[in-house]
Design a protein around this motif. Structure first.
Motif, PDB file in Angstrom:
ATOM      1  N   LEU A  40     -15.314 -10.007  -7.008  1.00  0.00           N
ATOM      2  CA  LEU A  40     -14.208 -10.732  -6.380  1.00  0.00           C
ATOM      3  C   LEU A  40     -13.244 -11.322  -7.393  1.00  0.00           C
ATOM      4  CD1 LEU A  40     -16.027 -12.538  -3.430  1.00  0.00           C
ATOM      5  CD2 LEU A  40     -14.827 -10.347  -3.427  1.00  0.00           C
ATOM      6  N   CYS A  41     -13.732 -11.657  -8.586  1.00  0.00           N
ATOM      7  CA  CYS A  41     -12.837 -12.215  -9.601  1.00  0.00           C
ATOM      8  C   CYS A  41     -11.777 -11.211 -10.033  1.00  0.00           C
ATOM      9  CB  CYS A  41     -13.634 -12.707 -10.803  1.00  0.00           C
ATOM     10  SG  CYS A  41     -14.503 -11.415 -11.710  1.00  0.00           S
ATOM     11  N   GLU A  42     -12.012  -9.930  -9.807  1.00  0.00           N
ATOM     12  CA  GLU A  42     -11.027  -8.913 -10.172  1.00  0.00           C
ATOM     13  C   GLU A  42      -9.783  -8.950  -9.293  1.00  0.00           C
ATOM     14  OE1 GLU A  42     -14.120  -5.477 -11.803  1.00  0.00           O
ATOM     15  OE2 GLU A  42     -12.850  -5.080 -10.066  1.00  0.00           O
ATOM     16  N   MET A  43      -9.885  -9.547  -8.132  1.00  0.00           N
ATOM     17  CA  MET A  43      -8.752  -9.536  -7.213  1.00  0.00           C
ATOM     18  C   MET A  43      -7.530 -10.244  -7.786  1.00  0.00           C
ATOM     19  SD  MET A  43      -9.656  -7.618  -4.761  1.00  0.00           S
ATOM     20  CE  MET A  43      -8.439  -7.871  -3.454  1.00  0.00           C
ATOM     21  N   GLN A  44      -7.732 -11.185  -8.689  1.00  0.00           N
ATOM     22  CA  GLN A  44      -6.592 -11.866  -9.303  1.00  0.00           C
ATOM     23  C   GLN A  44      -5.776 -10.916 -10.175  1.00  0.00           C
ATOM     24  OE1 GLN A  44      -8.099 -15.053 -11.749  1.00  0.00           O
ATOM     25  NE2 GLN A  44      -9.435 -13.707 -12.945  1.00  0.00           N
ATOM     26  N   ASP A  45      -6.375  -9.820 -10.599  1.00  0.00           N
ATOM     27  CA  ASP A  45      -5.652  -8.790 -11.361  1.00  0.00           C
ATOM     28  C   ASP A  45      -5.209  -7.630 -10.472  1.00  0.00           C
ATOM     29  OD1 ASP A  45      -6.011 -10.108 -13.874  1.00  0.00           O
ATOM     30  OD2 ASP A  45      -8.077  -9.381 -13.913  1.00  0.00           O
ATOM     31  N   ILE A  46      -5.981  -7.349  -9.429  1.00  0.00           N
ATOM     32  CA  ILE A  46      -5.672  -6.220  -8.560  1.00  0.00           C
ATOM     33  C   ILE A  46      -4.482  -6.518  -7.658  1.00  0.00           C
ATOM     34  CG2 ILE A  46      -6.545  -4.801  -6.659  1.00  0.00           C
ATOM     35  CD1 ILE A  46      -9.346  -5.079  -7.911  1.00  0.00           C
ATOM     36  N   LEU A  47      -4.453  -7.700  -7.074  1.00  0.00           N
ATOM     37  CA  LEU A  47      -3.382  -8.023  -6.120  1.00  0.00           C
ATOM     38  C   LEU A  47      -1.990  -7.948  -6.729  1.00  0.00           C
ATOM     39  CD1 LEU A  47      -5.062 -10.875  -4.062  1.00  0.00           C
ATOM     40  CD2 LEU A  47      -4.676  -8.508  -3.363  1.00  0.00           C
ATOM     41  N   PRO A  48      -1.763  -8.437  -7.963  1.00  0.00           N
ATOM     42  CA  PRO A  48      -0.428  -8.283  -8.547  1.00  0.00           C
ATOM     43  C   PRO A  48      -0.003  -6.821  -8.691  1.00  0.00           C
ATOM     44  CG  PRO A  48      -1.637  -9.985  -9.715  1.00  0.00           C
ATOM     45  CD  PRO A  48      -2.616  -9.314  -8.784  1.00  0.00           C
ATOM     46  N   LEU A  49      -0.959  -5.919  -8.888  1.00  0.00           N
ATOM     47  CA  LEU A  49      -0.627  -4.493  -8.962  1.00  0.00           C
ATOM     48  C   LEU A  49      -0.118  -3.985  -7.619  1.00  0.00           C
ATOM     49  CD1 LEU A  49      -3.609  -3.117 -11.101  1.00  0.00           C
ATOM     50  CD2 LEU A  49      -1.257  -3.523 -11.855  1.00  0.00           C
ATOM     51  N   THR A  50      -0.749  -4.439  -6.535  1.00  0.00           N
ATOM     52  CA  THR A  50      -0.304  -4.006  -5.202  1.00  0.00           C
ATOM     53  C   THR A  50       1.069  -4.576  -4.869  1.00  0.00           C
ATOM     54  OG1 THR A  50      -1.297  -5.853  -3.956  1.00  0.00           O
ATOM     55  CG2 THR A  50      -2.709  -3.973  -4.448  1.00  0.00           C
ATOM     56  N   GLU A  51       1.414  -5.714  -5.463  1.00  0.00           N
ATOM     57  CA  GLU A  51       2.723  -6.323  -5.218  1.00  0.00           C
ATOM     58  C   GLU A  51       3.807  -5.651  -6.050  1.00  0.00           C
ATOM     59  OE1 GLU A  51       1.834 -10.325  -6.248  1.00  0.00           O
ATOM     60  OE2 GLU A  51       0.597 -10.680  -4.454  1.00  0.00           O
ATOM     61  N   ARG A  52       3.441  -5.248  -7.256  1.00  0.00           N
ATOM     62  CA  ARG A  52       4.414  -4.638  -8.167  1.00  0.00           C
ATOM     63  C   ARG A  52       4.691  -3.184  -7.829  1.00  0.00           C
ATOM     64  NH1 ARG A  52       1.823  -5.314 -13.144  1.00  0.00           N
ATOM     65  NH2 ARG A  52       2.184  -7.525 -12.776  1.00  0.00           N
ATOM     66  N   TYR A  53       3.685  -2.494  -7.323  1.00  0.00           N
ATOM     67  CA  TYR A  53       3.809  -1.054  -7.064  1.00  0.00           C
ATOM     68  C   TYR A  53       3.551  -0.779  -5.584  1.00  0.00           C
ATOM     69  CZ  TYR A  53       3.629  -0.778 -12.117  1.00  0.00           C
ATOM     70  OH  TYR A  53       3.897  -0.965 -13.454  1.00  0.00           O
ATOM     71  N   PRO A  54       4.565  -0.355  -4.848  1.00  0.00           N
ATOM     72  CA  PRO A  54       4.394  -0.115  -3.409  1.00  0.00           C
ATOM     73  C   PRO A  54       3.336   0.927  -3.083  1.00  0.00           C
ATOM     74  CG  PRO A  54       6.715  -0.170  -4.006  1.00  0.00           C
ATOM     75  CD  PRO A  54       5.953  -0.168  -5.290  1.00  0.00           C
ATOM     76  N   PHE A  55       3.051   1.828  -4.001  1.00  0.00           N
ATOM     77  CA  PHE A  55       2.120   2.922  -3.725  1.00  0.00           C
ATOM     78  C   PHE A  55       0.664   2.551  -4.017  1.00  0.00           C
ATOM     79  CE2 PHE A  55       3.893   3.434  -7.981  1.00  0.00           C
ATOM     80  CZ  PHE A  55       2.762   3.588  -8.778  1.00  0.00           C
ATOM     81  N   ILE A  56       0.402   1.349  -4.521  1.00  0.00           N
ATOM     82  CA  ILE A  56      -0.965   0.929  -4.811  1.00  0.00           C
ATOM     83  C   ILE A  56      -1.488   0.032  -3.690  1.00  0.00           C
ATOM     84  CG2 ILE A  56      -2.472  -0.372  -6.361  1.00  0.00           C
ATOM     85  CD1 ILE A  56      -0.820   0.487  -8.693  1.00  0.00           C
ATOM     86  N   TYR A  57      -2.676   0.376  -3.195  1.00  0.00           N
ATOM     87  CA  TYR A  57      -3.386  -0.421  -2.194  1.00  0.00           C
ATOM     88  C   TYR A  57      -4.701  -0.888  -2.813  1.00  0.00           C
ATOM     89  CZ  TYR A  57       0.018   1.301   1.129  1.00  0.00           C
ATOM     90  OH  TYR A  57       1.202   1.580   1.775  1.00  0.00           O
ATOM     91  N   ALA A  58      -5.355  -1.814  -2.143  1.00  0.00           N
ATOM     92  CA  ALA A  58      -6.565  -2.403  -2.705  1.00  0.00           C
ATOM     93  C   ALA A  58      -7.721  -2.383  -1.722  1.00  0.00           C
ATOM     94  CB  ALA A  58      -6.293  -3.844  -3.144  1.00  0.00           C
ATOM     95  N   ALA A  59      -8.922  -2.362  -2.285  1.00  0.00           N
ATOM     96  CA  ALA A  59     -10.149  -2.632  -1.553  1.00  0.00           C
ATOM     97  C   ALA A  59     -10.752  -3.898  -2.156  1.00  0.00           C
ATOM     98  CB  ALA A  59     -11.120  -1.471  -1.684  1.00  0.00           C
ATOM     99  N   VAL A  60     -11.583  -4.588  -1.388  1.00  0.00           N
ATOM    100  CA  VAL A  60     -12.258  -5.784  -1.898  1.00  0.00           C
ATOM    101  C   VAL A  60     -13.748  -5.684  -1.598  1.00  0.00           C
ATOM    102  CG1 VAL A  60     -11.776  -7.116   0.218  1.00  0.00           C
ATOM    103  CG2 VAL A  60     -12.303  -8.312  -1.936  1.00  0.00           C
ATOM    104  N   GLY A  61     -14.561  -5.950  -2.608  1.00  0.00           N
ATOM    105  CA  GLY A  61     -15.997  -5.874  -2.415  1.00  0.00           C
ATOM    106  C   GLY A  61     -16.732  -6.200  -3.694  1.00  0.00           C
TER     107      GLY A  61
END
Length: 256
Positions: A40-61
């Motif tokens: 879950l600590c990775e989400m702080q790095d993953i979410l900005p990628l989804t905001e910066r790049y429209p083609f990137i989506y995320a999973a959480v687990g």
């Protein structure tokens, strides 16, 4: 139009050139990327990628490697992340008996809990299964994975196991290992699975396909997986790209 259904661009191995690399995706026909989460600590790095790049989506687990650190409160945090608009799956979750970084009973406990969370949230799951086929299937069967569906990431099971996975309405993903010279079983499974139930992935920076095996992987190498799959299926690479992209969008419920 390729959909890389499993990547880890938050990984430190992309630190030096992440943005330069991601800026090349569209011109290289990579139209969508699903960035999986291991902790879950990775989400702080993953979410900005989804905001910066429209083609990137995320999973959480929480990956089985990290299961030993998981607590009940983490499930509530997971659910909060899952409510965000670009978070489309629960994963990667599952069992890993190859490394056993977390005790097996602990892996099973939190795997089952996350499948139940996915059911509560009505979200597909991304399954990690390494050397744990029987327990993985038992947990998914017992906890009703057919209610939410999802994908077996980097599938390494048998044709017989794939038959039940498909009966649950799930998808099966193939990555760089499909291109390896000794990859007999993955090729047999790829030949068996209907094209409308297959996803392709890189799992980058891991599992780099031939002919670049040993180097850092990226979505720019997804076409090697598509080419091998096209060879196995006897269709064009364009057909593979279009069909697997459509499949991934259905799996992750992405419109547009």
């Amino acid at each position: 139009m390729f959909f890389d259904s499993h990547a880890h661009y938050n990984d430190e191995r992309f630190e030096a050139d992440r943005d330069a690399l991601l800026s090349q995706m569209q011109e290289n026909h990579v139209s969508y990327i699903m960035n999986a989460c291991s902790d879950l600590c990775e989400m702080q790095d993953i979410l900005p990628l989804t905001e910066r790049y429209p083609f990137i989506y995320a999973a959480v687990g929480v990956h089985p490697h990290e299961a030993a650190h998981m607590r009940q409160a983490d499930l509530e945090e997971l659910k909060k992340y899952a409510a965000l608009p670009k978070v489309k799956a629960i994963g990667e979750i599952g069992l890993d008996y190859y490394y056993d970084f977390s005790p097996r009973d602990v892996q099973k406990k939190w795997f089952a809990a996350q499948v139940e969370a996915a059911k509560e949230l009505d979200m597909p799951v991304i399954i990690h299964d390494r050397d744990a086929h029987q327990d993985t299937m038992d947990i998914l069967r017992a906890h009703g994975v057919r209610d939410v569906g999802g994908v077996f990431h980097c599938y390494a099971g048998s044709v017989e196991m794939a038959r039940e996975v498909l009966d649950w309405g799930m998808y099966i993903a193939f990555g760089g290992s499909l291109t390896f010279k000794k990859a007999v079983r993955p090729a047999e499974v790829a030949a068996y699975v209907p094209l409308d139930r297959i996803l392709i992935e890189t799992d980058c920076p891991y599992l780099t396909p031939e002919p670049h095996r040993g180097k850092r992987n990226s979505s720019l190498y997804i076409h090697y997986v598509a080419e091998k799959l096209a060879e196995i299926k006897g269709v064009s690479v364009e057909k593979i790209a279009a069909q697997t992209c459509e499949n991934a969008k259905k799996c992750f419920r992405i419109e547009g």
